[in-house]
Design an enzyme around this catalytic site. Structure first.
Site, mmCIF file in Angstrom:
data_model
loop_
_atom_site.group_PDB
_atom_site.id
_atom_site.type_symbol
_atom_site.label_atom_id
_atom_site.label_comp_id
_atom_site.label_asym_id
_atom_site.label_seq_id
_atom_site.Cartn_x
_atom_site.Cartn_y
_atom_site.Cartn_z
ATOM 1 N N ARG A 265 0.830 -1.212 0.000
ATOM 2 C CA ARG A 265 0.000 0.000 0.000
ATOM 3 C C ARG A 265 0.858 1.253 0.000
ATOM 4 O O ARG A 265 0.595 2.210 -0.729
ATOM 5 C CB ARG A 265 -0.925 -0.040 1.219
ATOM 6 C CG ARG A 265 -2.044 -1.033 1.066
ATOM 7 C CD ARG A 265 -2.695 -1.417 2.377
ATOM 8 N NE ARG A 265 -3.747 -2.409 2.141
ATOM 9 C CZ ARG A 265 -4.240 -3.228 3.047
ATOM 10 N NH1 ARG A 265 -3.773 -3.194 4.282
ATOM 11 N NH2 ARG A 265 -5.189 -4.089 2.735
ATOM 12 N N PHE A 401 -6.612 -1.980 -6.177
ATOM 13 C CA PHE A 401 -5.416 -2.734 -5.781
ATOM 14 C C PHE A 401 -5.178 -2.678 -4.283
ATOM 15 O O PHE A 401 -5.481 -1.676 -3.629
ATOM 16 C CB PHE A 401 -4.179 -2.102 -6.443
ATOM 17 C CG PHE A 401 -3.772 -2.713 -7.756
ATOM 18 C CD1 PHE A 401 -4.180 -3.965 -8.149
ATOM 19 C CD2 PHE A 401 -2.937 -2.006 -8.598
ATOM 20 C CE1 PHE A 401 -3.772 -4.513 -9.362
ATOM 21 C CE2 PHE A 401 -2.518 -2.540 -9.813
ATOM 22 C CZ PHE A 401 -2.944 -3.794 -10.185
ATOM 23 N N GLU A 402 -4.526 -3.724 -3.748
ATOM 24 C CA GLU A 402 -4.034 -3.755 -2.356
ATOM 25 C C GLU A 402 -5.136 -3.470 -1.331
ATOM 26 O O GLU A 402 -4.906 -2.828 -0.306
ATOM 27 C CB GLU A 402 -2.897 -2.737 -2.158
ATOM 28 C CG GLU A 402 -1.840 -2.718 -3.243
ATOM 29 C CD GLU A 402 -0.970 -3.967 -3.252
ATOM 30 O OE1 GLU A 402 -1.297 -4.927 -2.539
ATOM 31 O OE2 GLU A 402 0.018 -3.988 -3.984
ATOM 32 N N GLY A 403 -6.347 -3.941 -1.615
ATOM 33 C CA GLY A 403 -7.489 -3.621 -0.757
ATOM 34 C C GLY A 403 -8.129 -2.339 -1.256
ATOM 35 O O GLY A 403 -7.443 -1.339 -1.468
#
Length: 589
Positions: A265, A401-403
């Site tokens: 993140r 992306f990434e949560g």
């Protein structure tokens, strides 16, 4: 090594107290070595960008040689320990490289997946034998890495994964079954970090090689953007994974998955800086050459305002990215390479809140910059032949992306409450003591010190955060997690506080050194506008946590006192910023 924070600060403490300029790392603190690494990464990225169309047509054919070239330059192993063929450098150096890689369009995703979430699980959680087997090949680019977490029915809810792992009868293999979806680099990756549930229950991580029996790859996905990156499914059908390829401990896969995502993140947010700078430079060039009504559109105040706004968002993201990198370095600098996974997880988790903030802010700032870039280009911005249209398409995935950004926003107050309950951060005490502070508020006193009012506004913003969060905890208690509108709003205020403070502290550090540039103007513009957003968010949410009419009126009156300030002439400040941008023809701060 980088210059890190002068003393280790607690993650999330920016919501309780004011840091000093000396406690934050800024781009101006970069060493000559770090700048040289950044320059090398930029040269590579510019070469890739010139060939991006070829790469988009045949990703596997072009991507592997390019990664090998990066490996020969030493840039794939920046964060891999020297004993395993890497350079063993810090997160600040990784930030420099990540920012420059982002100029390579969507090929940057290929690099990021390999060097970040693909390789780092082995760097931080692998056994010495696993590190010796895999890291040297990953550092050179001989092998390509990928990260396989997402499934058709498990996206943000990673622990809902259905992929299973069971021990073979002879005890020599883990037998994996399941499908992983949307895996970056899957079309040509050699090694995957895969998450599966042992016996259908214990969430665990495994190192899976492409040529293991039972491993196959699905076709390339057709995507809205990121056309130069490979995205396929990873299919596991009684895949035989040697028992020694269990990564970490059985049932502790979440420690690896979530903490590697913290790094991912932060890196995603940091990477948007280079992309934003590139779009800004492209937009400046276009505005100076495109003529309408008999003159370049760069002379129009409306266009200048857009350019200034794009630069301000870029400056703030850049300030936050390097500050967060410095914090991560302060947490990881003395980590024992042989530390157990609990200690590693604890170190990586310390700044989880700041990493989520970085991801949300960076992705949304780049979306803003890309959108304004298209608008400046007008109809041409909608045409594929213009680079800004590619940036616009590619930027959209960053908020997923990434949560997703919504999940990351919910993680911010969730992390805060969890730490408060463990006594790791005195947030509850701060909420409890707020009432006395609110009763003794004093107005801002004029000062000639640079950014004095902005520091005052940041302090008041903290009080707004504590007031709103405190009322939410008081009203909903254990049911607070279900009040997502409130939690999202509280998270937005926390994000703004971190952004404001990062911008201001960087500017003050530059002033102290006698090299302020445009940093004071940019910090002022951002703080003034962010403070308005904070006040608006609080006004919207107060009625949701305080239903009694008289009490609500009292709280709204207190909010007005907290958010009272004297507006600066941001119109003039933005004109000054735009003038310098047009003069240089590129990002400047």
């Amino acid at each position: 090594m980088s210059e890190t924070a002068s003393n280790v600060v607690k993650g999330g403490s920016f919501l309780l107290s004011q840091a000093s300029p000396d406690q934050v790392f800024t781009p101006e603190d970069l060493s000559e070595e770090q700048r040289m690494i950044g320059s090398t990464a930029r040269e590579f990225s510019e070469k890739v960008l010139a060939r991006l169309h070829e790469i988009e047509q045949d990703k596997p054919f072009h991507s592997r040689p390019l990664l090998r070239e990066l490996g020969e330059l030493g840039l794939l192993g920046l964060e891999i320990p020297e004993e395993y063929g890497g350079m063993g450098l810090d997160k600040v150096t990784a930030t420099v490289a990540t920012e420059e890689y982002s100029r390579a369009g969507s090929f940057a995703i290929t690099i990021g997946a390999h060097t970040g979430i693909g390789s780092l699980p082995i760097v931080y959680f692998g056994t010495p034998e696993q590190k010796a087997k895999y890291l040297p090949k990953l550092a050179t680019g001989e092998w390509v890495a990928a990260y396989a977490l997402t499934e058709p029915n498990a996206g943000s809810d990673a622990l809902g994964a259905r992929t299973t792992a069971r021990l073979s009868e002879d005890g020599k293999y883990w037998i994996l079954n399941g499908t992983k979806q949307w895996i970056t680099n899957a079309g040509f990756a050699d090694v995957f970090v895969v998450y599966a549930k042992v016996d259908g229950e214990k969430f665990s991580a495994f190192i899976v090689e492409r040529n293991f029996p039972g491993v196959s790859i699905g076709p390339e996905e057709k995507k809205m953007g990121l056309h130069a990156s490979s995205t396929c499914s990873l299919i596991l059908e009684d895949a035989k994974v040697p028992v020694e390829n269990l990564l970490g401990e059985i049932g502790k896969g979440h420690v690896i998955a979530f903490n590697i995502l913290n790094i991912g993140r932060w890196k995603l947010g940091a990477g948007t800086v280079g992309s934003s700078k590139m779009v800004l430079a492209t937009s400046i060039e276009y505005a100076k050459t495109r003529k309408q009504f008999g003159k370049p559109i760069a002379e129009l105040r409306a266009i200048q305002q857009k350019l200034a706004d794009m630069a301000v968002r870029t400056y703030v993201t850049e300030s936050m990215g390097y500050r967060t990198a410095g914090l991560l370095d302060s947490s990881l600098s003395d980590l024992d390479p042989n530390a157990d996974m609990r200690e590693v997880g604890k170190r990586l988790e310390e700044y989880a809140m700041e990493c989520s903030i970085m991801k949300v802010f960076g992705s949304e700032a780049f979306d803003f910059v890309a959108d304004e870039g298209v608008q400046i280009h007008g109809g041409y911005g909608f045409m594929d032949e213009y680079a800004v249209s590619m940036a616009y398409r590619d930027s959209r995935i960053n908020r997923i992306f990434e949560g997703t950004n919504e999940i990351n926003r919910l993680l911010i107050p969730g992390t805060l409450v969890r730490r408060a309950m463990k006594g790791q951060l005195p947030i509850m005490q701060a909420m409890a003591g707020l009432q006395d502070e609110l009763m003794s508020l004093t107005p801002y006193e004029e000062s000639d010190e640079p950014l004095a009012q902005e520091l005052f506004m940041i302090d008041r913003a903290r009080k707004v955060f504590l007031m709103l969060a405190g009322l939410g905890v008081q009203k909903y208690q254990m049911a607070l997690e279900h009040e997502q509108e409130l939690l999202l709003g509280v998270a937005d205020i926390a994000i703004e506080i971190y952004a404001m403070e990062s911008a201001v502290l960087r500017a003050l550090k530059a002033v102290k050194r006698g090299q302020p540039g445009l940093k004071v103007e940019m910090a002022t513009v951002y703080c003034q506008e962010a403070f308005e957003r904070i006040a608006a968010t609080a006004r919207t949410l107060l009625p949701a946590v305080e239903e009694d009419g008289d009490t609500l009126r009292t709280q709204l009156s207190m909010l007005r006192r907290l958010t009272r300030y004297t507006p600066a002439n941001t119109v003039a400040l933005k004109r000054k910023i735009a003038e310098r941008l047009l003069e240089k023809g590129d990002y400047v701060c």
